[in-house]
Scaffold this active site. Structure first.
Site, mmCIF file in Angstrom:
data_model
loop_
_atom_site.group_PDB
_atom_site.id
_atom_site.type_symbol
_atom_site.label_atom_id
_atom_site.label_comp_id
_atom_site.label_asym_id
_atom_site.label_seq_id
_atom_site.Cartn_x
_atom_site.Cartn_y
_atom_site.Cartn_z
ATOM 1 N N GLU A 1 -41.982 52.402 -12.477
ATOM 2 C CA GLU A 1 -42.522 52.873 -13.734
ATOM 3 C C GLU A 1 -44.002 52.959 -13.593
ATOM 4 O O GLU A 1 -44.950 52.060 -13.289
ATOM 5 C CB GLU A 1 -42.243 51.678 -14.689
ATOM 6 C CG GLU A 1 -42.516 51.936 -16.083
ATOM 7 C CD GLU A 1 -43.751 51.781 -16.710
ATOM 8 O OE1 GLU A 1 -44.745 52.598 -16.732
ATOM 9 O OE2 GLU A 1 -44.119 50.421 -17.081
ATOM 10 N N CYS B 1 -49.552 51.583 -20.238
ATOM 11 C CA CYS B 1 -49.179 53.076 -19.804
ATOM 12 C C CYS B 1 -48.496 53.720 -20.945
ATOM 13 O O CYS B 1 -48.240 54.888 -20.573
ATOM 14 C CB CYS B 1 -47.772 52.639 -18.725
ATOM 15 S SG CYS B 1 -46.537 51.570 -19.108
#
Length: 522
Positions: free
Chosen positions: A249, A283
């Site tokens: 990720e 993020c």
């Protein structure tokens, strides 16, 4: 927690001769503590112990593992203030931002401990064809013996919990390597697991720098990494060399599309929170906003007012007196400043914020306008408390600009028309789209969090797949009835073999000529 007790919590053995990593509070520079750099030797030692513990951990089954996991949940709630305090000291977060990681941990434990037995249940499969008529087919979910979990500095508790709970409940042992920038929160959580609740030694916490991280990839059977795209590429390459699976990720440049029929008051509040939560060091933060021209001025005005009124600082324990905290690293604050400076040099304007503080690693919550895609703030991941807002003519232009990025992690679409929201969502190149909300997809355990393009490989969460990704599929074939021999075993007997060939043809062909073995017409 003092520096001395913290070091004891993270050490997996004698620390004499090891170098130390010094951690200071980003808000005021005071020493938080020092941790040993355990390096490759520490990783190898921990990996050996975990592999020895794994068979028994798998054998107690999901119900047995759930008991330990729920004891861990109780421990987290009983030690909530201490965990948030440690997290705040090493990250410089506001108390409110840090406290949300506790909520994440509780939700994750309840979800995976409550569903593990269902997710890991043996799967019965219907047989197919003549060869399967007497067979019983099942698929077992067998965990990887040792999973490596490398997590970033922006979520010291939430980061390890996001995937660690699922991996442990799957029956794997987990080698955690938190960021050397923020090692203390997970060190305390690991100590609580091993010492306070007396759970089996199925997790280990490794402190250290790049050498330790690389060693984790070399020791484990599967690796889960959350962090930068640059580092993710290196991990993927090494995992490929070792032929082990990896789930990555990575970075994001998440767009927010605000259309003229949106609820502007709600959208502007979402932008302020989605762009500034954790000082923008998430993020899935809102990194850029595209607003249709008819509501652009109203949206900008409301966002600017809300961002300007945010309280910045590291507040006293439990006070919830500030909203936005410090930035974790000097390098990251330099990136934010460079993006703002670049935008201003190319014609952008700052409506609020735009400067770093004279003391501490604080950067003011910032709203930028008159931006375009020639600017770093609209193209590169900023990972900071900035909100660049761009005016667009229509939804087509908004989607085109939203997709003009190498990233594809998350996005949001704002409109009162559900069909329009769905239509635009299907055009946006991102693993998740939030309609009339921001970042919420990440907190929904039942749907996958996946990164498109350079934002990652694989996914997390998503119900059963979020746990099964830490498992190997084992196909098991057993006999329904007891036969002395299989029809295809030796010796080959002409009469029997010719009959079998005829049956293959009769059952497998799709026309009567071939079923009956008649020659084709010339």
């Amino acid at each position: 927690m003092t520096a001395e007790t913290t070091e004891q919590a993270v050490s997996t053995g004698p620390s004499e001769g090891r170098s130390r990593i010094e951690v200071r509070c980003p808000a005021d520079g005071r020493l938080v503590g020092r941790v040993p750099d355990l390096g490759a030797a520490g990783v190898a030692s921990a990996a050996k112990q975990l592999r020895e513990a794994q068979p028994e951990w798998e054998a107690i089954g999901p119900t047995g593992r759930a008991k330990h996991m729920r004891n861990f949940l109780d421990w987290i709630l009983d030690n909530e203030a201490n965990l948030i305090g440690i997290m705040q000291e090493e990250t410089g977060k506001s108390w409110g931002d840090a406290s949300l990681e506790i909520a994440m941990a509780v939700d994750l434990i309840n979800y995976y401990s409550g569903h593990a037995a269902e997710f890991l249940a043996d799967r019965k499969v219907r047989s197919w064809g003549a060869a399967g008529m007497t067979k019983r087919l099942r698929v077992f979910a067998r965990p990887y013996q040792l999973v490596g979990m490398i997590t970033p500095w922006n979520g010291p508790l939430g980061g390890p919990m996001l995937d660690g709970v699922a991996a442990l409940m799957a029956g794997a042992t987990v080698l955690f390597k938190p960021s050397e920038v923020t090692p203390f929160t997970w060190a305390e959580a690991s100590r609580g697991w091993l010492e306070d609740i007396g759970a089996p030694p199925v997790l280990a916490n490794i402190t250290g720098g790049a050498e330790a991280g690389a060693a984790v990839v070399d020791e484990v059977d599967m690796v889960m990494f959350t962090g930068s795209t640059r580092t993710g590429r290196k991990i993927a390459a090494r995992a490929g060399e070792r032929l082990i699976p990896c789930s990555l990720e990575l970075g994001g440049k998440d767009p927010m599309i605000v259309l003229a029929d949106a609820d502007i008051d709600r959208a502007s509040s979402a932008a302020a929170w989605g762009g500034m939560w954790n000082s923008g060091q998430i993020c899935i933060s809102v990194e850029r906003v595209y607003v249709e021209a008819p509501v652009y001025d109203e949206f900008v005005s409301k966002v600017t007012e809300k961002v300007a009124n945010l309280r910045q600082g590291m507040d006293p324990d439990g006070s919830f007196a500030t909203d936005v905290g410090a930035m974790c690293t000097p390098a990251q604050i330099d990136i934010v400043k460079s993006h703002v400076d670049d935008a201003l040099a190319k014609g952008a304007r700052v409506l609020t914020g735009g400067k770093r503080a004279e003391t501490g690693q604080f950067f003011e919550p910032t709203v930028l306008v008159d931006v375009d895609h020639s600017m770093l703030c609209m193209r590169d991941e900023t990972f900071g408390p900035t909100l660049p807002i761009m005016k667009v003519g229509d939804e087509r232009e908004a989607v085109q600009l939203a997709n003009d990025t190498p990233y594809g992690l998350s996005a949001s679409v704002w409109t009162s028309d559900r069909r329009r929201a769905d239509r635009i969502s299907r055009q946006v190149e991102a693993g998740a789209v939030n309609q009339n909300n921001v970042m919420m997809s990440t907190f929904q355990m039942t749907i996958p969090m996946s990164g498109w393009k350079q934002s990652g490989v694989g996914s997390r969460s998503g119900g059963a797949p979020g746990m099964l990704k830490f498992c190997r599929q084992q196909s098991v074939v057993s006999e329904r009835i007891k036969l002395k021999s299989e029809a295809h075993w030796y010796p080959y007997v002409p009469k029997k073999s010719r009959f079998q060939a005829k049956m293959v043809r009769f059952l497998g062909a799709h026309d009567w000529r071939r079923r009956l073995g008649r020659a084709p017409k010339r």
